[in-house]
Design a protein around this motif. Sequence first.
Motif, PDB file in Angstrom:
ATOM      1  N   GLU A 104      29.516  13.391  15.253  1.00 12.57           N
ATOM      2  CA  GLU A 104      28.551  12.534  15.936  1.00 12.57           C
ATOM      3  C   GLU A 104      29.164  11.201  16.366  1.00 12.57           C
ATOM      4  OE1 GLU A 104      24.472  13.307  15.964  1.00 12.57           O
ATOM      5  OE2 GLU A 104      25.975  14.654  16.767  1.00 12.57           O
ATOM      6  N   LYS A 109      32.177  13.141  21.926  1.00 20.31           N
ATOM      7  CA  LYS A 109      31.325  14.117  22.581  1.00 20.31           C
ATOM      8  C   LYS A 109      31.463  14.036  24.104  1.00 20.31           C
ATOM      9  CE  LYS A 109      27.860  14.706  18.933  1.00 20.31           C
ATOM     10  NZ  LYS A 109      28.028  16.148  18.749  1.00 20.31           N
ATOM     11  N   THR A 130      24.117  17.563  19.129  1.00 24.54           N
ATOM     12  CA  THR A 130      23.830  16.287  18.483  1.00 24.54           C
ATOM     13  C   THR A 130      22.489  16.318  17.764  1.00 24.54           C
ATOM     14  OG1 THR A 130      23.607  13.903  18.809  1.00 24.54           O
ATOM     15  CG2 THR A 130      22.783  15.306  20.575  1.00 24.54           C
ATOM     16  N   HIS A 152      19.828  21.234  19.257  1.00 22.64           N
ATOM     17  CA  HIS A 152      20.013  20.775  17.889  1.00 22.64           C
ATOM     18  C   HIS A 152      19.738  21.930  16.927  1.00 22.64           C
ATOM     19  CE1 HIS A 152      18.521  17.961  14.442  1.00 22.64           C
ATOM     20  NE2 HIS A 152      19.696  18.500  14.177  1.00 22.64           N
TER      21      HIS A 152
END
Length: 297
Positions: A104, A109, A130, A152
């Motif tokens: 994260e 990312k 995420t 997610h």
Amino acid sequence: MTSGTTDTAASAAAPARVAVIGGGTMGAGIVQQFLAAGSAVTLVEATAEAAAAGRARVASGLAASAARGRLDGDPDTHLARLSTATDAAGIPAGTGLVVEAVPERPELKIAVLTAAEAAVGEEAVLASNTSSLSVAELAAALKHPRRFLGTHFFNPVPASKLVEIVTAPDTDPAVVASVRGWVAALGKTEIVVRDAPGFATSRLGVVLGLEAIRMVEEGVASPTDIDTAMELGYRHPMGPLRLTDLVGLDVRLAIAEYLASELGERFSPPELLRRMVAEGKLGKKSGQGFHTWNKGA
């Protein structure tokens, strides 16, 4: 937004070809789910050694699911559809979905997603696993944000029944419909939420977990008793402190710090959480958190 699996979604099949970038616990679980649904999957990792470790995690997960009677077919047959690569350029042509499952950190990312976008066709869907970062901010780095959203997944991926689909302002509704169908093909239920700090699940789950940590910090009750209270009193399948251990105290700390910066002091991490992370007590992956675990089990 109203959601729930529709008849159209339920009749959809998983993509024929999927790529997952990041072979850690979450990435390996996502790979396993798509293999079990019949997809050919490419696992992308930074090095050959990391890719081999990710493949081993997938193989172990498939074997465990088969042992529990939760896998259709032979584990080796599914594993034969898994290939690996050490950069996004190794993603095969015709890949319909790329799921990013790296740590994260927004800059990481974005780097991963922009490399993936350059490597695949314009109709491929890009997704981020995420749990809290702004999907809109990630989308802003892409040339084709319409085909990007958040997917997610929850840990452990094979056992979890939920996938939270997070839409950015430019996400194409047709992309959302496709992903809803793919989630249904994995045997999971989706909810669809708009991009907001913490989405629905992390925002609610983190605030409960932080309050449980404060209760330990204040000596209100032991971690075991707090977890038992929520499991038996409120029928939670897992108490908030055991869940924190499973997620990782370092991961929960990072999410709490992000939510505090976006939503205010009510998400400020307790000092106990900061201290435990500094001491290397990260939960299940380190063997010690609010509970004691067999490391690597």
